[in-house]
Design a protein around this motif. Structure first.
Motif, PDB file in Angstrom:
ATOM      1  N   ILE A  41       1.176  -1.321  -0.087  1.00 53.67           N
ATOM      2  CA  ILE A  41      -0.026  -0.415  -0.358  1.00 53.67           C
ATOM      3  C   ILE A  41       1.127   1.023   0.005  1.00 53.67           C
ATOM      4  O   ILE A  41       1.669   1.333   0.729  1.00 53.67           O
ATOM      5  CB  ILE A  41      -1.038   0.007   1.565  1.00 53.67           C
ATOM      6  N   ASP A  42       0.126   2.477  -1.259  1.00 56.06           N
ATOM      7  CA  ASP A  42       1.319   3.519  -0.682  1.00 56.06           C
ATOM      8  C   ASP A  42       0.269   4.293  -0.392  1.00 56.06           C
ATOM      9  O   ASP A  42      -0.557   4.542  -1.277  1.00 56.06           O
ATOM     10  CB  ASP A  42       1.599   3.756  -2.780  1.00 56.06           C
ATOM     11  N   TYR A  43       0.683   4.448   1.031  1.00 54.22           N
ATOM     12  CA  TYR A  43      -0.146   5.313   1.751  1.00 54.22           C
ATOM     13  C   TYR A  43       0.365   7.209   1.419  1.00 54.22           C
ATOM     14  O   TYR A  43      -0.011   7.798   3.003  1.00 54.22           O
ATOM     15  CB  TYR A  43      -0.387   5.040   2.954  1.00 54.22           C
ATOM     16  N   ASN A  44       1.089   6.859   0.819  1.00 54.34           N
ATOM     17  CA  ASN A  44       1.534   8.172   0.786  1.00 54.34           C
ATOM     18  C   ASN A  44       2.193   8.222   1.893  1.00 54.34           C
ATOM     19  O   ASN A  44       3.012   9.911   2.441  1.00 54.34           O
ATOM     20  CB  ASN A  44       0.600   9.965   0.636  1.00 54.34           C
ATOM     21  N   GLN A  45       2.978   7.334   2.111  1.00 53.12           N
ATOM     22  CA  GLN A  45       3.596   7.587   4.104  1.00 53.12           C
ATOM     23  C   GLN A  45       5.056   8.341   4.038  1.00 53.12           C
ATOM     24  O   GLN A  45       5.771   8.237   2.609  1.00 53.12           O
ATOM     25  CB  GLN A  45       4.123   6.035   4.063  1.00 53.12           C
ATOM     26  N   ARG A  46       5.816   9.163   5.261  1.00 54.05           N
ATOM     27  CA  ARG A  46       6.804   9.439   4.957  1.00 54.05           C
ATOM     28  C   ARG A  46       7.996   9.185   4.894  1.00 54.05           C
ATOM     29  O   ARG A  46       9.073   9.146   4.616  1.00 54.05           O
ATOM     30  CB  ARG A  46       7.472  10.009   6.094  1.00 54.05           C
ATOM     31  N   HIS A  47       7.948   7.711   5.513  1.00 54.18           N
ATOM     32  CA  HIS A  47       9.346   6.815   4.340  1.00 54.18           C
ATOM     33  C   HIS A  47       8.751   5.616   3.440  1.00 54.18           C
ATOM     34  O   HIS A  47       8.702   4.905   3.101  1.00 54.18           O
ATOM     35  CB  HIS A  47      10.131   5.819   5.802  1.00 54.18           C
ATOM     36  N   ARG A  48       9.483   6.657   2.068  1.00 54.04           N
ATOM     37  CA  ARG A  48       8.229   6.002   1.144  1.00 54.04           C
ATOM     38  C   ARG A  48       9.513   5.111   0.000  1.00 54.04           C
ATOM     39  O   ARG A  48       9.465   4.179  -0.447  1.00 54.04           O
ATOM     40  CB  ARG A  48       7.654   7.340  -0.517  1.00 54.04           C
ATOM     41  N   CYS A  49      10.424   5.188   0.765  1.00 55.60           N
ATOM     42  CA  CYS A  49      11.577   4.125   0.790  1.00 55.60           C
ATOM     43  C   CYS A  49      11.259   2.954   0.181  1.00 55.60           C
ATOM     44  O   CYS A  49      11.420   1.711  -0.301  1.00 55.60           O
ATOM     45  CB  CYS A  49      13.397   4.693   0.834  1.00 55.60           C
ATOM     46  N   GLU A  50      10.243   2.462   1.333  1.00 50.54           N
ATOM     47  CA  GLU A  50      10.050   1.342   1.835  1.00 50.54           C
ATOM     48  C   GLU A  50       9.579   0.491   0.823  1.00 50.54           C
ATOM     49  O   GLU A  50       9.077  -0.777  -0.073  1.00 50.54           O
ATOM     50  CB  GLU A  50       9.354   1.115   2.839  1.00 50.54           C
ATOM     51  N   LEU A  51       8.840   1.465  -0.302  1.00 45.82           N
ATOM     52  CA  LEU A  51       8.160   0.599  -1.728  1.00 45.82           C
ATOM     53  C   LEU A  51       8.763   0.452  -2.407  1.00 45.82           C
ATOM     54  O   LEU A  51       8.700  -0.365  -2.997  1.00 45.82           O
ATOM     55  CB  LEU A  51       7.323   2.081  -2.224  1.00 45.82           C
ATOM     56  N   ASP A  52       9.905   0.975  -2.614  1.00 43.41           N
ATOM     57  CA  ASP A  52      11.443   0.631  -3.073  1.00 43.41           C
ATOM     58  C   ASP A  52      12.328  -0.985  -2.715  1.00 43.41           C
ATOM     59  O   ASP A  52      12.047  -1.911  -2.981  1.00 43.41           O
ATOM     60  CB  ASP A  52      12.261   1.461  -3.207  1.00 43.41           C
ATOM     61  N   ALA A  53      11.592  -1.113  -1.421  1.00 48.44           N
ATOM     62  CA  ALA A  53      12.090  -1.850  -0.723  1.00 48.44           C
ATOM     63  C   ALA A  53      11.027  -3.159  -0.707  1.00 48.44           C
ATOM     64  O   ALA A  53      11.624  -4.555  -1.124  1.00 48.44           O
ATOM     65  CB  ALA A  53      12.253  -1.564   0.761  1.00 48.44           C
ATOM     66  N   ALA A  54      10.474  -3.341  -1.321  1.00 45.06           N
ATOM     67  CA  ALA A  54       9.049  -4.022  -0.800  1.00 45.06           C
ATOM     68  C   ALA A  54       9.396  -4.794  -2.644  1.00 45.06           C
ATOM     69  O   ALA A  54       8.989  -6.002  -2.722  1.00 45.06           O
ATOM     70  CB  ALA A  54       7.973  -3.124  -1.022  1.00 45.06           C
ATOM     71  N   ALA A  55       9.369  -3.482  -3.951  1.00 44.78           N
ATOM     72  CA  ALA A  55       9.970  -3.661  -5.047  1.00 44.78           C
ATOM     73  C   ALA A  55      10.886  -4.998  -5.354  1.00 44.78           C
ATOM     74  O   ALA A  55      11.024  -5.791  -5.882  1.00 44.78           O
ATOM     75  CB  ALA A  55       9.619  -3.153  -5.479  1.00 44.78           C
ATOM     76  N   ARG A  56      12.334  -4.679  -4.596  1.00 46.87           N
ATOM     77  CA  ARG A  56      13.458  -5.408  -4.216  1.00 46.87           C
ATOM     78  C   ARG A  56      12.608  -7.023  -4.016  1.00 46.87           C
ATOM     79  O   ARG A  56      12.943  -8.219  -4.754  1.00 46.87           O
ATOM     80  CB  ARG A  56      14.147  -4.942  -3.163  1.00 46.87           C
ATOM     81  N   ILE A  57      12.255  -6.963  -2.983  1.00 51.52           N
ATOM     82  CA  ILE A  57      11.791  -7.814  -1.666  1.00 51.52           C
ATOM     83  C   ILE A  57      10.988  -9.021  -3.022  1.00 51.52           C
ATOM     84  O   ILE A  57      11.042 -10.107  -2.897  1.00 51.52           O
ATOM     85  CB  ILE A  57      10.978  -7.928  -0.455  1.00 51.52           C
ATOM     86  N   ALA A 189      18.569  -9.354   4.005  1.00 58.36           N
ATOM     87  CA  ALA A 189      18.620  -8.225   5.438  1.00 58.36           C
ATOM     88  C   ALA A 189      18.085  -6.786   4.570  1.00 58.36           C
ATOM     89  O   ALA A 189      17.592  -5.977   5.610  1.00 58.36           O
ATOM     90  CB  ALA A 189      18.508  -8.289   6.886  1.00 58.36           C
ATOM     91  N   GLY A 190      19.582  -6.066   3.973  1.00 61.26           N
ATOM     92  CA  GLY A 190      19.831  -5.147   3.224  1.00 61.26           C
ATOM     93  C   GLY A 190      18.768  -4.940   2.094  1.00 61.26           C
ATOM     94  O   GLY A 190      18.412  -4.067   2.065  1.00 61.26           O
ATOM     95  N   MET A 191      17.721  -5.799   1.453  1.00 62.00           N
ATOM     96  CA  MET A 191      16.975  -5.762   1.184  1.00 62.00           C
ATOM     97  C   MET A 191      15.609  -4.577   1.306  1.00 62.00           C
ATOM     98  O   MET A 191      15.021  -4.181   1.227  1.00 62.00           O
ATOM     99  CB  MET A 191      16.029  -6.803   0.439  1.00 62.00           C
ATOM    100  N   SER A 192      15.623  -4.617   2.963  1.00 59.08           N
ATOM    101  CA  SER A 192      14.915  -4.044   2.766  1.00 59.08           C
ATOM    102  C   SER A 192      14.762  -3.009   4.112  1.00 59.08           C
ATOM    103  O   SER A 192      15.359  -2.854   4.364  1.00 59.08           O
ATOM    104  CB  SER A 192      14.408  -5.840   5.010  1.00 59.08           C
ATOM    105  N   TRP A 193      13.781  -2.681   4.423  1.00 60.66           N
ATOM    106  CA  TRP A 193      13.893  -0.557   5.196  1.00 60.66           C
ATOM    107  C   TRP A 193      12.582  -0.664   6.670  1.00 60.66           C
ATOM    108  O   TRP A 193      11.363  -0.825   6.758  1.00 60.66           O
ATOM    109  CB  TRP A 193      13.105   0.485   4.382  1.00 60.66           C
ATOM    110  N   SER A 194      13.348  -0.163   7.537  1.00 61.96           N
ATOM    111  CA  SER A 194      12.494  -0.318   9.107  1.00 61.96           C
ATOM    112  C   SER A 194      12.458   1.618   9.563  1.00 61.96           C
ATOM    113  O   SER A 194      11.477   1.674   9.704  1.00 61.96           O
ATOM    114  CB  SER A 194      13.256  -0.774   9.761  1.00 61.96           C
ATOM    115  N   CYS A 195      13.226   2.451   8.908  1.00 59.42           N
ATOM    116  CA  CYS A 195      13.239   3.582   9.699  1.00 59.42           C
ATOM    117  C   CYS A 195      12.461   4.500   8.744  1.00 59.42           C
ATOM    118  O   CYS A 195      11.592   4.261   7.724  1.00 59.42           O
ATOM    119  CB  CYS A 195      14.345   4.343   8.820  1.00 59.42           C
TER     120      CYS A 195
END
Length: 231
Positions: A41-57, A189-195
């Motif tokens: 879900i792209d909910y226009n979150q502050r940490h939008r780089c997690e969308l790139d992480a989701a695509a990698r995973i 684990a480097g594929m994921s994003w937590s911040c």
């Protein structure tokens, strides 16, 4: 950990945020033999780089289809992730933090359920856990059990006698055990994003609740966290 039943012929929809937990939950589902469909879900979150992480995973796990669904929760606000509210950096405290997004998992699971029913899938996988969860009420076992019951009441599939199962394989795991599972599954684990508060040059802040939980988990597991932190 709630063990996923083994299968060779079932479809499952995974709610894939791009974080460590959702990556490991998806990896466990793949290990159990499910054909994976991933919803982000792209909910226009502050940490939008997690969308790139989701695509990698999703690419690494070889999902059948990865849907990135736009849903602008900044229209509502009310969270440090969707509003102009500073992300706390003072450590994990008691109570529900301001990084809680109102009813997020309820909304996201509802969308996941809609796609699962469309696919004819009886299994939904989500990476919530009730130990290192920063106090979010929509990560508790009671919520997952309640939603599973609701899924039967709210769907055509349920009305016709097809039970929908919500699998939360990390439900009772701490972040150290989750980090260890990532290593066991051979997931980078480097594929994921937590911040929650990404810094310039693509670095994690290192001091928000999510960064603290992640760093502590890897340290307790005796593993190297590949994340590059700003602090």
């Amino acid at each position: 950990m709630t063990k996923l039943p083994q299968t060779t012929s079932r479809d499952a929809v995974v709610l894939l945020s791009g974080g460590l937990d959702s990556m490991v939950a998806a990896g466990l589902a793949r290990e159990a033999g499910y054909r994976l469909h991933a919803l982000t879900i792209d909910y226009n979150q502050r940490h939008r780089c997690e969308l790139d992480a989701a695509a990698r995973i999703a690419g690494h796990l070889g999902v059948v289809r990865h849907v990135v669904l736009p849903l602008d929760l900044r229209q509502f606000g009310g969270s440090a992730l969707t509003d102009d509210i500073p992300v706390p950096k003072d450590g994990v405290g008691p109570g529900i933090p301001v990084t809680y997004v109102p009813a997020r998992n309820l909304v996201f699971l509802s969308l996941t359920l809609a796609w699962a029913e469309t696919l004819g899938a009886q299994d939904i996988v989500i990476g919530v856990n009730a130990l290192d969860y920063s106090g979010y009420p929509d990560c508790r076992p009671e919520f997952i059990a309640g939603f599973e019951h609701l899924a039967t009441l709210a769907t055509k599939a349920g009305d016709e006698g097809t039970a929908i199962r919500i699998h939360a394989p990390l439900q009772h795991m701490g972040k150290d055990a989750i980090a260890a599972e990532a290593a066991r599954l051979g997931l980078d684990a480097g594929m994921s994003w937590s911040c929650y508060d990404p810094q310039p040059a693509g670095r994690a802040c290192g001091v928000c609740d999510s960064c603290r939980l992640r760093r502590d988990g890897f340290a307790r597991a005796g593993l190297v966290d590949p994340t590059e932190y700003a602090a």
